[in-house]
Design a protein around this motif. Sequence first.
Motif, PDB file in Angstrom:
ATOM      1  N   GLY A 284       0.832  -1.208   0.000  1.00 55.82           N
ATOM      2  CA  GLY A 284       0.000   0.000   0.000  1.00 55.82           C
ATOM      3  C   GLY A 284       0.860   1.249   0.000  1.00 55.82           C
TER       4      GLY A 284
ATOM      5  N   ASN B  46      -6.625   4.563   3.881  1.00 53.93           N
ATOM      6  CA  ASN B  46      -7.131   3.820   5.034  1.00 53.93           C
ATOM      7  C   ASN B  46      -6.128   2.753   5.408  1.00 53.93           C
ATOM      8  OD1 ASN B  46      -8.556   0.861   5.349  1.00 53.93           O
ATOM      9  ND2 ASN B  46      -9.345   2.364   6.798  1.00 53.93           N
ATOM     10  N   ASP B  47      -5.935   2.532   6.684  1.00 56.92           N
ATOM     11  CA  ASP B  47      -5.186   1.382   7.180  1.00 56.92           C
ATOM     12  C   ASP B  47      -5.759   1.030   8.536  1.00 56.92           C
ATOM     13  OD1 ASP B  47      -2.248  -0.030   6.476  1.00 56.92           O
ATOM     14  OD2 ASP B  47      -2.857  -0.165   8.570  1.00 56.92           O
ATOM     15  N   PHE B  48      -5.754  -0.265   8.810  1.00 58.41           N
ATOM     16  CA  PHE B  48      -6.167  -0.808  10.096  1.00 58.41           C
ATOM     17  C   PHE B  48      -5.455  -0.057  11.231  1.00 58.41           C
ATOM     18  CE2 PHE B  48      -5.733  -4.504  13.068  1.00 58.41           C
ATOM     19  CZ  PHE B  48      -7.089  -4.670  13.294  1.00 58.41           C
TER      20      PHE B  48
ATOM     21  N   LYS C 221      -0.756   4.949  10.994  1.00 57.29           N
ATOM     22  CA  LYS C 221       0.001   4.728   9.762  1.00 57.29           C
ATOM     23  C   LYS C 221      -0.670   5.488   8.604  1.00 57.29           C
ATOM     24  CE  LYS C 221       1.717   0.680   7.217  1.00 57.29           C
ATOM     25  NZ  LYS C 221       1.706  -0.797   7.215  1.00 57.29           N
TER      26      LYS C 221
ATOM     27  N   ALA D  89      -4.746  -2.903  -1.110  1.00 55.80           N
ATOM     28  CA  ALA D  89      -3.447  -3.538  -0.823  1.00 55.80           C
ATOM     29  C   ALA D  89      -3.417  -4.007   0.628  1.00 55.80           C
ATOM     30  CB  ALA D  89      -2.301  -2.572  -1.114  1.00 55.80           C
ATOM     31  N   THR D  90      -4.598  -4.426   1.093  1.00 54.87           N
ATOM     32  CA  THR D  90      -4.676  -5.017   2.432  1.00 54.87           C
ATOM     33  C   THR D  90      -4.463  -6.529   2.283  1.00 54.87           C
ATOM     34  OG1 THR D  90      -7.055  -4.973   2.053  1.00 54.87           O
ATOM     35  CG2 THR D  90      -6.159  -3.276   3.490  1.00 54.87           C
TER      36      THR D  90
ATOM     37  N   GLY E 222      -4.924 -10.542   1.936  1.00 54.82           N
ATOM     38  CA  GLY E 222      -5.929 -11.303   1.176  1.00 54.82           C
ATOM     39  C   GLY E 222      -7.257 -11.529   1.898  1.00 54.82           C
TER      40      GLY E 222
ATOM     41  N   THR F 274      -9.016  -9.821   3.713  1.00 60.22           N
ATOM     42  CA  THR F 274      -9.902  -8.642   3.768  1.00 60.22           C
ATOM     43  C   THR F 274     -10.506  -8.317   2.396  1.00 60.22           C
ATOM     44  OG1 THR F 274      -8.150  -7.056   3.229  1.00 60.22           O
ATOM     45  CG2 THR F 274      -8.395  -7.607   5.554  1.00 60.22           C
TER      46      THR F 274
ATOM     47  N   LYS G 191      -3.084  -9.135  -5.686  1.00 68.45           N
ATOM     48  CA  LYS G 191      -3.369 -10.569  -5.588  1.00 68.45           C
ATOM     49  C   LYS G 191      -3.273 -10.956  -4.109  1.00 68.45           C
ATOM     50  CE  LYS G 191       0.846 -11.969  -4.500  1.00 68.45           C
ATOM     51  NZ  LYS G 191       1.082 -12.611  -3.229  1.00 68.45           N
TER      52      LYS G 191
ATOM     53  N   GLY H 235      -3.876  -7.619  -9.317  1.00 70.58           N
ATOM     54  CA  GLY H 235      -2.489  -7.155  -9.416  1.00 70.58           C
ATOM     55  C   GLY H 235      -1.448  -8.199  -9.786  1.00 70.58           C
TER      56      GLY H 235
ATOM     57  N   MET I 162       1.268  -8.346 -11.626  1.00 71.94           N
ATOM     58  CA  MET I 162       2.030  -7.293 -12.304  1.00 71.94           C
ATOM     59  C   MET I 162       3.009  -7.807 -13.340  1.00 71.94           C
ATOM     60  SD  MET I 162       3.646  -8.588  -9.808  1.00 71.94           S
ATOM     61  CE  MET I 162       5.250  -9.019  -9.175  1.00 71.94           C
TER      62      MET I 162
ATOM     63  N   ASP J  42       1.327 -17.718  -2.360  1.00 70.56           N
ATOM     64  CA  ASP J  42       1.898 -16.368  -2.517  1.00 70.56           C
ATOM     65  C   ASP J  42       3.011 -16.307  -3.560  1.00 70.56           C
ATOM     66  OD1 ASP J  42       1.076 -14.233  -0.115  1.00 70.56           O
ATOM     67  OD2 ASP J  42       0.676 -16.329   0.296  1.00 70.56           O
TER      68      ASP J  42
ATOM     69  N   HIS K 290       2.158 -16.488  -8.940  1.00 68.43           N
ATOM     70  CA  HIS K 290       2.623 -15.637 -10.040  1.00 68.43           C
ATOM     71  C   HIS K 290       2.940 -16.484 -11.287  1.00 68.43           C
ATOM     72  CE1 HIS K 290       2.687 -11.739  -8.102  1.00 68.43           C
ATOM     73  NE2 HIS K 290       3.251 -12.275  -7.031  1.00 68.43           N
TER      74      HIS K 290
ATOM     75  N   PHE L 177      11.693  -8.309  -5.002  1.00 68.48           N
ATOM     76  CA  PHE L 177      10.667  -8.138  -6.052  1.00 68.48           C
ATOM     77  C   PHE L 177      10.431  -6.671  -6.388  1.00 68.48           C
ATOM     78  CE2 PHE L 177       7.037  -6.721  -3.535  1.00 68.48           C
ATOM     79  CZ  PHE L 177       7.294  -7.222  -2.259  1.00 68.48           C
TER      80      PHE L 177
HETATM   81  N1  LIG Z   1       1.911  -8.245  -6.569  1.00 68.13           N
HETATM   82  C1  LIG Z   1       2.902  -8.544  -5.756  1.00 68.13           C
HETATM   83  O1  LIG Z   1       3.992  -8.849  -6.185  1.00 68.13           O
HETATM   84  C2  LIG Z   1       2.707  -8.477  -4.272  1.00 68.13           C
HETATM   85  C3  LIG Z   1       3.818  -8.426  -3.421  1.00 68.13           C
HETATM   86  C4  LIG Z   1       3.598  -8.330  -2.040  1.00 68.13           C
HETATM   87  C5  LIG Z   1       2.310  -8.316  -1.551  1.00 68.13           C
HETATM   88  N2  LIG Z   1       1.262  -8.390  -2.404  1.00 68.13           N
HETATM   89  C6  LIG Z   1      -0.131  -8.384  -1.904  1.00 68.13           C
HETATM   90  O2  LIG Z   1      -0.403  -7.091  -1.351  1.00 68.13           O
HETATM   91  C7  LIG Z   1      -1.306  -7.232  -0.250  1.00 68.13           C
HETATM   92  C8  LIG Z   1      -0.677  -6.599   0.982  1.00 68.13           C
HETATM   93  O3  LIG Z   1       0.533  -7.278   1.259  1.00 68.13           O
HETATM   94  P1  LIG Z   1       1.667  -6.597   2.177  1.00 68.13           P
HETATM   95  O4  LIG Z   1       2.867  -7.452   2.021  1.00 68.13           O
HETATM   96  O5  LIG Z   1       1.760  -5.152   1.897  1.00 68.13           O
HETATM   97  O6  LIG Z   1       1.022  -6.826   3.626  1.00 68.13           O
HETATM   98  P2  LIG Z   1       1.398  -6.051   4.985  1.00 68.13           P
HETATM   99  O7  LIG Z   1       0.900  -6.945   6.065  1.00 68.13           O
HETATM  100  O8  LIG Z   1       2.806  -5.608   4.957  1.00 68.13           O
HETATM  101  O9  LIG Z   1       0.498  -4.728   4.929  1.00 68.13           O
HETATM  102  C9  LIG Z   1      -0.889  -4.797   4.989  1.00 68.13           C
HETATM  103  C10 LIG Z   1      -1.431  -3.489   5.556  1.00 68.13           C
HETATM  104  O10 LIG Z   1      -2.855  -3.608   5.585  1.00 68.13           O
HETATM  105  C11 LIG Z   1      -3.328  -3.159   6.865  1.00 68.13           C
HETATM  106  N3  LIG Z   1      -4.601  -3.864   7.150  1.00 68.13           N
HETATM  107  C12 LIG Z   1      -4.769  -5.112   7.616  1.00 68.13           C
HETATM  108  N4  LIG Z   1      -6.066  -5.413   7.703  1.00 68.13           N
HETATM  109  C13 LIG Z   1      -6.735  -4.316   7.287  1.00 68.13           C
HETATM  110  C14 LIG Z   1      -8.117  -4.004   7.164  1.00 68.13           C
HETATM  111  N5  LIG Z   1      -9.076  -4.895   7.464  1.00 68.13           N
HETATM  112  N6  LIG Z   1      -8.456  -2.773   6.720  1.00 68.13           N
HETATM  113  C15 LIG Z   1      -7.515  -1.848   6.435  1.00 68.13           C
HETATM  114  N7  LIG Z   1      -6.182  -2.094   6.530  1.00 68.13           N
HETATM  115  C16 LIG Z   1      -5.811  -3.319   6.947  1.00 68.13           C
HETATM  116  C17 LIG Z   1      -2.215  -3.493   7.835  1.00 68.13           C
HETATM  117  O11 LIG Z   1      -2.284  -2.673   8.996  1.00 68.13           O
HETATM  118  C18 LIG Z   1      -0.972  -3.206   6.993  1.00 68.13           C
HETATM  119  O12 LIG Z   1      -0.560  -1.858   7.085  1.00 68.13           O
HETATM  120  C19 LIG Z   1      -1.598  -8.724  -0.114  1.00 68.13           C
HETATM  121  O13 LIG Z   1      -2.780  -9.031  -0.796  1.00 68.13           O
HETATM  122  C20 LIG Z   1      -0.393  -9.375  -0.790  1.00 68.13           C
HETATM  123  O14 LIG Z   1      -0.658 -10.663  -1.312  1.00 68.13           O
HETATM  124  C21 LIG Z   1       1.433  -8.454  -3.750  1.00 68.13           C
END
Ligand SMILES: NC(=O)c1ccc[n+]([C@@H]2O[C@H](COP(=O)([O-])OP(=O)(O)OC[C@H]3O[C@@H](n4cnc5c(N)ncnc54)[C@H](O)[C@@H]3O)[C@@H](O)[C@H]2O)c1
Length: 326
Positions: free
Chosen positions: A2, A22-24, A28, A60-61, A63, A65, A84, A111, A113, A159, A163, A260
Amino acid sequence: MGTDHVARLTSRISGARVVVVNDFITEKAEQIAAGIDGCRAVADPLDAIADPQVDAVVLATPGPTHEKQLLACLEHGKPVLCEKPLTTDVATSLEIVKREAELGKRLIQVGFMRRFDHEYAQLKSLLDSGDLGRALVLHCVHRNPAVPPSFDSAMVVRDSLVHEVDVTRFLFDEEVTSIQIIAPSANPAAPEGLADPQIAILRTASGRHVDVELFVTTGVAYEVRTEVVAEKGSAMIGLDVGLIRSHSGGIRGGRITPGFRERFGQAYDTEFQRWVDAVHSGGNVDGPSAWDGYAAAAVCAAGVESLNSGLPVEVTMVDRASIPGA
Ligand SMILES: NC(=O)c1ccc[n+]([C@@H]2O[C@H](COP(=O)([O-])OP(=O)(O)OC[C@H]3O[C@@H](n4cnc5c(N)ncnc54)[C@H](O)[C@@H]3O)[C@@H](O)[C@H]2O)c1
């Protein structure tokens, strides 16, 4: 992700402004919003989606959620770029596909990508040009230097392998019909209980073979390689052939991307720019669809089943034609 996506939207992507975050963890979101002109933190994700200033949503929360937040985007008719996975299980992914199809317009992009990485795009163009003849086999390598302590064996499938599942469907334009996961002797450096490396063997609808080496605790760097073997030759991407330097002592070499973000930075930027452009044009989507998210979920669910049994597992999916508009 995010935080990365906010940074790319505010600094490198044209045609979009981040107006609500928005973030939980409220602090942040407030901290991020404070650094962007005209941006507010909103405490509830559903309020953030419904906010009248918001034209489109990036999810980007984690999965688990996604389902609820995607349904809110559909309800409000807002285009959404969802990281994703689409959702974390096959049944809810299918439900999302159906709900979007009922609306009669595309709103969801997933996503994956890699489809926007210039090397994958080149490989796809080469295959589509017919110069290589029919592609027969795909060999993939997916290596990470390390993963967080919470990463378990099923996450290697859900995870990481996810891809390559999307890459397979993208390059071959067909569904994956069966999958087998083999877990050879584990890397002694892998955390206790983590099956790493894993070898995935996929078969596609027309009988093509795909193998993937997944190794997420190499301690080396981020290595993603993809080789297609076809009737009239082969083609490979992901060799990280950047600057090659000669050192004293007779050593010659280059650097491997550490993670990545470095390897796929350009792909994320292109993905976002094309999505923003698609939202402006009214098409809303220019990339992997909810169906692509559902298909990947179905293959990964079968992969986790195979990880547990060691046997090949057929992928169960509904017929796409049975959902008009999907
Ligand atoms: N495309 C890619 O290459 C790639 C790479 C990494 C992660 N991702 C995806 O991105 C998403 C996020 O992954 P991440 O690694 O950033 O996770 P993370 O845990 O680092 O961050 C998630 C954020 O979401 C917040 N959150 C949690 N529950 C929430 C809710 N109900 N409402 C609002 N905010 C909430 C958390 O506080 C945290 O800040 C996942 O779906 C993951 O699979 C994709």
